[in-house]
Design a protein around this motif. Structure first.
Motif, PDB file in Angstrom:
ATOM      1  N   GLU A  39       0.825  -1.204   0.000  1.00  0.00           N
ATOM      2  CA  GLU A  39       0.000   0.000   0.000  1.00  0.00           C
ATOM      3  C   GLU A  39       0.859   1.254   0.000  1.00  0.00           C
ATOM      4  N   TYR A  40       1.948   1.234   0.775  1.00  0.00           N
ATOM      5  CA  TYR A  40       2.778   2.436   0.842  1.00  0.00           C
ATOM      6  C   TYR A  40       3.443   2.714  -0.493  1.00  0.00           C
ATOM      7  N   PHE A  41       4.092   1.689  -1.072  1.00  0.00           N
ATOM      8  CA  PHE A  41       4.836   1.936  -2.297  1.00  0.00           C
ATOM      9  C   PHE A  41       3.916   2.253  -3.467  1.00  0.00           C
ATOM     10  N   GLU A  42       2.712   1.690  -3.471  1.00  0.00           N
ATOM     11  CA  GLU A  42       1.766   2.060  -4.519  1.00  0.00           C
ATOM     12  C   GLU A  42       1.350   3.514  -4.364  1.00  0.00           C
ATOM     13  N   SER A  43       1.247   3.986  -3.120  1.00  0.00           N
ATOM     14  CA  SER A  43       0.850   5.380  -2.891  1.00  0.00           C
ATOM     15  C   SER A  43       1.926   6.354  -3.328  1.00  0.00           C
ATOM     16  N   GLN A  44       3.184   5.872  -3.458  1.00  0.00           N
ATOM     17  CA  GLN A  44       4.279   6.751  -3.831  1.00  0.00           C
ATOM     18  C   GLN A  44       4.492   6.849  -5.338  1.00  0.00           C
ATOM     19  N   ASP A  70      11.530  22.512   4.798  1.00  0.00           N
ATOM     20  CA  ASP A  70      11.867  21.092   4.805  1.00  0.00           C
ATOM     21  C   ASP A  70      10.653  20.230   5.123  1.00  0.00           C
ATOM     22  N   ASN A  71       9.548  20.546   4.487  1.00  0.00           N
ATOM     23  CA  ASN A  71       8.318  19.785   4.664  1.00  0.00           C
ATOM     24  C   ASN A  71       7.871  19.293   3.290  1.00  0.00           C
ATOM     25  N   TYR A  72       7.877  17.971   3.122  1.00  0.00           N
ATOM     26  CA  TYR A  72       7.626  17.400   1.801  1.00  0.00           C
ATOM     27  C   TYR A  72       6.173  17.537   1.362  1.00  0.00           C
ATOM     28  N   ILE A  73       5.231  17.585   2.297  1.00  0.00           N
ATOM     29  CA  ILE A  73       3.848  17.760   1.846  1.00  0.00           C
ATOM     30  C   ILE A  73       3.626  19.191   1.372  1.00  0.00           C
ATOM     31  N   MET A 151     -14.730  18.272   1.088  1.00  0.00           N
ATOM     32  CA  MET A 151     -14.923  17.551  -0.167  1.00  0.00           C
ATOM     33  C   MET A 151     -15.830  18.344  -1.095  1.00  0.00           C
ATOM     34  N   LEU A 152     -15.420  18.482  -2.339  1.00  0.00           N
ATOM     35  CA  LEU A 152     -16.173  19.278  -3.309  1.00  0.00           C
ATOM     36  C   LEU A 152     -17.315  18.473  -3.901  1.00  0.00           C
ATOM     37  N   ASP A 153     -18.444  19.129  -4.124  1.00  0.00           N
ATOM     38  CA  ASP A 153     -19.559  18.476  -4.808  1.00  0.00           C
ATOM     39  C   ASP A 153     -19.256  18.276  -6.282  1.00  0.00           C
ATOM     40  N   HIS A 154     -18.570  19.253  -6.880  1.00  0.00           N
ATOM     41  CA  HIS A 154     -18.223  19.175  -8.300  1.00  0.00           C
ATOM     42  C   HIS A 154     -16.716  19.387  -8.416  1.00  0.00           C
ATOM     43  N   GLY A 155     -15.987  18.295  -8.549  1.00  0.00           N
ATOM     44  CA  GLY A 155     -14.534  18.378  -8.616  1.00  0.00           C
ATOM     45  C   GLY A 155     -13.913  17.311  -7.745  1.00  0.00           C
ATOM     46  N   SER A 156     -12.605  17.363  -7.659  1.00  0.00           N
ATOM     47  CA  SER A 156     -11.867  16.351  -6.916  1.00  0.00           C
ATOM     48  C   SER A 156     -11.124  17.004  -5.756  1.00  0.00           C
ATOM     49  N   THR A 157     -11.169  16.351  -4.607  1.00  0.00           N
ATOM     50  CA  THR A 157     -10.464  16.848  -3.427  1.00  0.00           C
ATOM     51  C   THR A 157      -9.482  15.787  -2.951  1.00  0.00           C
ATOM     52  N   MET A 158      -8.269  16.215  -2.698  1.00  0.00           N
ATOM     53  CA  MET A 158      -7.246  15.319  -2.183  1.00  0.00           C
ATOM     54  C   MET A 158      -6.769  15.850  -0.841  1.00  0.00           C
ATOM     55  N   VAL A 159      -6.682  14.971   0.145  1.00  0.00           N
ATOM     56  CA  VAL A 159      -6.085  15.302   1.437  1.00  0.00           C
ATOM     57  C   VAL A 159      -4.644  14.832   1.403  1.00  0.00           C
ATOM     58  N   LEU A 160      -3.725  15.755   1.636  1.00  0.00           N
ATOM     59  CA  LEU A 160      -2.292  15.467   1.556  1.00  0.00           C
ATOM     60  C   LEU A 160      -1.701  15.543   2.953  1.00  0.00           C
ATOM     61  N   GLN A 181     -13.736   8.944   1.311  1.00  0.00           N
ATOM     62  CA  GLN A 181     -13.885   8.197   0.055  1.00  0.00           C
ATOM     63  C   GLN A 181     -15.318   8.174  -0.461  1.00  0.00           C
ATOM     64  N   PRO A 182     -16.332   7.978   0.384  1.00  0.00           N
ATOM     65  CA  PRO A 182     -17.706   8.009  -0.147  1.00  0.00           C
ATOM     66  C   PRO A 182     -18.094   9.361  -0.726  1.00  0.00           C
ATOM     67  N   LEU A 183     -17.355  10.399  -0.356  1.00  0.00           N
ATOM     68  CA  LEU A 183     -17.638  11.746  -0.859  1.00  0.00           C
ATOM     69  C   LEU A 183     -16.768  12.116  -2.053  1.00  0.00           C
ATOM     70  N   GLY A 184     -16.008  11.148  -2.560  1.00  0.00           N
ATOM     71  CA  GLY A 184     -15.167  11.383  -3.736  1.00  0.00           C
ATOM     72  C   GLY A 184     -13.777  11.890  -3.421  1.00  0.00           C
ATOM     73  N   GLY A 185     -13.408  11.953  -2.151  1.00  0.00           N
ATOM     74  CA  GLY A 185     -12.072  12.414  -1.776  1.00  0.00           C
ATOM     75  C   GLY A 185     -11.087  11.266  -1.662  1.00  0.00           C
ATOM     76  N   ARG A 186      -9.814  11.602  -1.609  1.00  0.00           N
ATOM     77  CA  ARG A 186      -8.782  10.584  -1.427  1.00  0.00           C
ATOM     78  C   ARG A 186      -7.682  11.146  -0.522  1.00  0.00           C
ATOM     79  N   LEU A 187      -7.023  10.256   0.174  1.00  0.00           N
ATOM     80  CA  LEU A 187      -5.918  10.628   1.056  1.00  0.00           C
ATOM     81  C   LEU A 187      -4.626  10.136   0.449  1.00  0.00           C
ATOM     82  N   GLU A 188      -3.660  11.043   0.306  1.00  0.00           N
ATOM     83  CA  GLU A 188      -2.324  10.674  -0.154  1.00  0.00           C
ATOM     84  C   GLU A 188      -1.324  11.064   0.921  1.00  0.00           C
ATOM     85  N   VAL A 189      -0.368  10.182   1.174  1.00  0.00           N
ATOM     86  CA  VAL A 189       0.639  10.434   2.199  1.00  0.00           C
ATOM     87  C   VAL A 189       2.014  10.480   1.560  1.00  0.00           C
TER      88      VAL A 189
END
Length: 254
Positions: A39-44, A70-73, A151-160, A181-189
């Motif tokens: 899961e981690y390496f796929e997320s990268q 020095d903050n990668y996010i 989370m946006l109703d029209h568009g994509s939202t990503m939590v970083l 996720q049910p609202l169309g958002g995704r979390l990336e680390v």
């Protein structure tokens, strides 16, 4: 006295060793499960330009990384905003009430000194963000209750967010994923909490040949790894400004 009291510096050193061993154990246990490694390496993996162009909002979720330098996010948020000026960057921090409960040992999970230091860090981070045209939204609630509001109703939202390895942080991540996720958002680390970057370690990609003992691990890293250059702090305008739509959600504390 056959058992003289230990000097304060010796006690501090012993505490540091205990904390270091505990952290190493958490890291090793985190990567010992094949599913977690996968899961981690796929997320990268690099995301396609189509995915980037469809991301209308990036929620910059600060946790244990209350800094711009020095903050990668933060660096990743700058990259995405630079690649698409329509991408809105929303920095958020949740003061999680679970951090202020009594532990099973009848001790405060967060004492007054730690709480004061955290608030000073948040005040400094907020000031730095304001100096470049952005801001920090502060909420006193659990992240899984707050982040779905973005989370946006029209568009994509990503939590970083910065990748963590300890059990409590991973539990919160799972709850956030389930909430957005049910609202169309995704979390990336993004990995960024160690001196040597995970992808620079002199071991196989799945860390199968990483030593279980600290000293061999340290020796190989010192011999074969280089510390990455410091990630620069964002300049004025590189994170954009807070979109008007989020101002009604609260969180703009002085």
């Amino acid at each position: 006295d056959p058992f003289p009291p230990k000097p304060v510096n010796t006690i501090k050193a012993l505490l540091c060793v205990v904390l270091l061993l505990a952290t190493c154990r958490e890291v090793i246990s985190f990567f010992s499960a094949p599913s977690t490694k996968r899961e981690y390496f796929e997320s990268q993996k690099l995301k396609s330009s189509r995915q980037m162009s469809n991301t209308n909002c990036v929620v910059l979720w600060f946790r244990n990384d209350l800094r711009l330098l020095d903050n990668y996010i933060v660096q990743e948020a700058v990259r995405r905003h630079t690649g698409n000026k329509q991408t809105q960057i929303v920095p958020v921090y949740c003061i999680d009430p679970r951090h202020f409960v009594q532990t099973k040992y009848n001790a405060a999970k967060t004492g007054p000194y730690r709480a004061q230091f955290m608030m000073q860090c948040l005040d400094d981070l907020k000031s730095q963000l304001r100096s470049i045209g952005s801001d920090l939204l502060l909420f006193h609630d659990k992240p899984e209750n707050i982040l779905p509001k973005f989370m946006l109703d029209h568009g994509s939202t990503m939590v970083l967010a910065q990748q963590e390895v300890c059990s409590e942080e991973l539990s919160v991540e799972r709850k956030v994923r389930s909430a957005i996720q049910p609202l169309g958002g995704r979390l990336e680390v993004v990995w960024g909490a160690t001196l040597y970057h995970l992808q620079d370690l002199p071991f196989k990609a799945d860390l199968a040949n990483m030593p279980d003992v600290f000293t061999p691990f340290k020796d190989k890293c010192e011999q074969l790894c280089k510390v990455r250059p410091t990630a620069p702090a964002p300049r004025a305008g590189q994170l954009g400004s807070l979109p008007a739509a989020v101002l009604g959600l609260g969180g703009l504390l002085p």
